[in-house]
Design an enzyme around this catalytic site. Sequence first.
Site, short mmCIF file in Angstrom:
data_model
loop_
_atom_site.label_atom_id
_atom_site.label_comp_id
_atom_site.label_asym_id
_atom_site.label_seq_id
_atom_site.Cartn_x
_atom_site.Cartn_y
_atom_site.Cartn_z
NE ARG A 145 9.39 -3.82 42.18
CZ ARG A 145 8.42 -5.40 42.37
NH1 ARG A 145 7.45 -5.33 42.70
NH2 ARG A 145 9.37 -6.05 43.07
CE1 TYR A 148 15.68 -4.94 49.74
CE2 TYR A 148 14.99 -4.92 46.98
CZ TYR A 148 15.33 -5.08 48.51
OH TYR A 148 15.85 -6.76 48.38
CG ASP A 149 13.30 -1.21 43.32
OD1 ASP A 149 13.23 -1.86 43.59
OD2 ASP A 149 12.33 -0.97 42.14
CD GLU A 150 16.28 5.06 42.78
OE1 GLU A 150 17.36 5.18 42.70
OE2 GLU A 150 15.40 5.51 42.01
CB VAL A 190 5.73 -15.25 43.52
CG1 VAL A 190 6.97 -16.29 42.96
CG2 VAL A 190 4.59 -15.93 42.85
CB VAL A 191 8.58 -19.63 46.09
CG1 VAL A 191 8.45 -21.66 46.76
CG2 VAL A 191 9.00 -19.04 44.62
CG PHE A 194 2.53 -19.61 43.77
CD1 PHE A 194 1.10 -18.13 43.96
CD2 PHE A 194 2.45 -19.47 42.41
CE1 PHE A 194 0.30 -17.33 42.85
CE2 PHE A 194 2.46 -18.45 41.83
CZ PHE A 194 1.83 -17.17 41.97
NE ARG A 214 9.54 -10.77 39.84
CZ ARG A 214 9.35 -10.29 39.11
NH1 ARG A 214 9.57 -10.64 37.72
NH2 ARG A 214 8.66 -8.76 39.13
CD GLN A 279 12.18 -9.29 29.38
OE1 GLN A 279 11.51 -10.04 28.23
NE2 GLN A 279 12.64 -7.76 28.82
N1 UDP Z 1 3.34 -12.91 42.35
C1 UDP Z 1 1.89 -13.07 42.37
N2 UDP Z 1 1.14 -13.95 42.92
C2 UDP Z 1 1.63 -13.59 44.34
C3 UDP Z 1 2.67 -12.72 44.92
C4 UDP Z 1 3.66 -12.95 43.39
O1 UDP Z 1 1.57 -13.71 40.83
O2 UDP Z 1 1.28 -14.12 45.79
C5 UDP Z 1 3.96 -12.69 41.46
C6 UDP Z 1 5.00 -10.61 41.62
O3 UDP Z 1 3.80 -9.68 40.75
C7 UDP Z 1 5.68 -10.59 40.75
C8 UDP Z 1 5.56 -12.07 40.70
O4 UDP Z 1 4.85 -12.85 41.17
O5 UDP Z 1 5.58 -10.50 39.44
C9 UDP Z 1 6.99 -12.15 42.38
O6 UDP Z 1 7.36 -11.40 42.86
P1 UDP Z 1 7.56 -11.95 44.41
O7 UDP Z 1 7.25 -10.86 45.02
O8 UDP Z 1 7.87 -12.88 44.04
O9 UDP Z 1 9.20 -10.79 44.57
P2 UDP Z 1 9.30 -9.35 43.21
O10 UDP Z 1 10.08 -10.18 41.71
O11 UDP Z 1 8.23 -8.81 42.59
O12 UDP Z 1 10.61 -8.95 43.97
#
Ligand code: UDP
Length: 323
Positions: A145, A148-150, A190-191, A194, A214, A279
């Site tokens: 990561r 992006y982070d750095e 993640v959104v 899912f 998150r 977290q």
């Molecule tokens: N995550 C997950 N399933 C997915 C995609 C993401 O469980 O299909 C988790 C991921 O490991 C992280 C969180 O959801 O802990 C948020 O991930 P995202 O990629 O949306 O953004 P981040 O906050 O990691 O930059």
Amino acid sequence: MFYQSKSVLVTGGAGFIGSHLYERLLDLRASVYCVDNLSSGLRANVDHLASHPDFHFVEHDITDPLALEVDAIFNLACPASPKSYQLDPIGTTRTCVLGAMNVLDIATRRNCRVFQASTSEVYGDPAQHPQVEGYFGNVNPIGPRACYDEGKRVAETLFFDYHRMRGVDIRVARIFNTYGPRMKTNDGRVVPNFVAQALAGDLLTVYGGGAQTRLFCYVDDLVDGILAMMAAGPEAIGPINLGAPFEMTVLALAEMIQRLTGAGSGIVNILLPEDDPFQRRPDISRAQAVLGWTPRVEPEEGIMRVINHFSATESARFTKVPA
Ligand code: UDP
């Protein structure tokens, strides 16, 4: 009105947040120059405005200098999902660092205000919770990561050094997880993951058991915060956290999306990606005090809007062909 009749540059304008931002700027009667190299942004997010008199799309990579005579700049150019920014890590660092220098050089020359879309990722896997702006973070500088982070940390450094050395009028926001319509269904975050999985009747891919937390800020709320920061005085230089206070576990999010979509599909556990923060939650008292800003859209309401958007725009993809 700060934006009225101004020429405004939005880098990364064809991306998810950029496209919501330029729409609001057009409503505020700004003339918008949208610059994007379309590496992760979508042509569909800009093509429909081809004939709009106040909208100008420039296909350009912000790592190359740019000669545009504008009155304000929003620097949003960078792939933002872990999946996309890790595809070309060297390119991601270049975009963060050279992109920041190029917009700061325009701002210096034009003597105009410039906004930097920084990120909660500058806090890394935070050892302090919730995260206040004074926290210096816990970032692995050599992990997957780090590009992006750095990269975003160096961009912040450049913004503050241009401000101190050359008097550039900066605004730096640290943007936490944001969601809404126009995220790509294959974005990897993640959104959209899912929601797309639930609508397709697929298993929801929860990484590492889903105990990590998150918060999710609806894009309209975020754009309110960005615009307020840019219109405010020097007290809003930042950095200012912009994020929602609705912290939840990833597993709770999966269950909520299953419930809201009525998805009968289950959940599958997948290995947690390396350096995935455990977290995350912003302390937004600075944004509240300086801007009077608080996110308003509740997660269920916002997620329903994403579900409706994905259903309307991708309905064919989500219709299972009967066996
Ligand atoms: N995550 C997950 N399933 C997915 C995609 C993401 O469980 O299909 C988790 C991921 O490991 C992280 C969180 O959801 O802990 C948020 O991930 P995202 O990629 O949306 O953004 P981040 O906050 O990691 O930059």
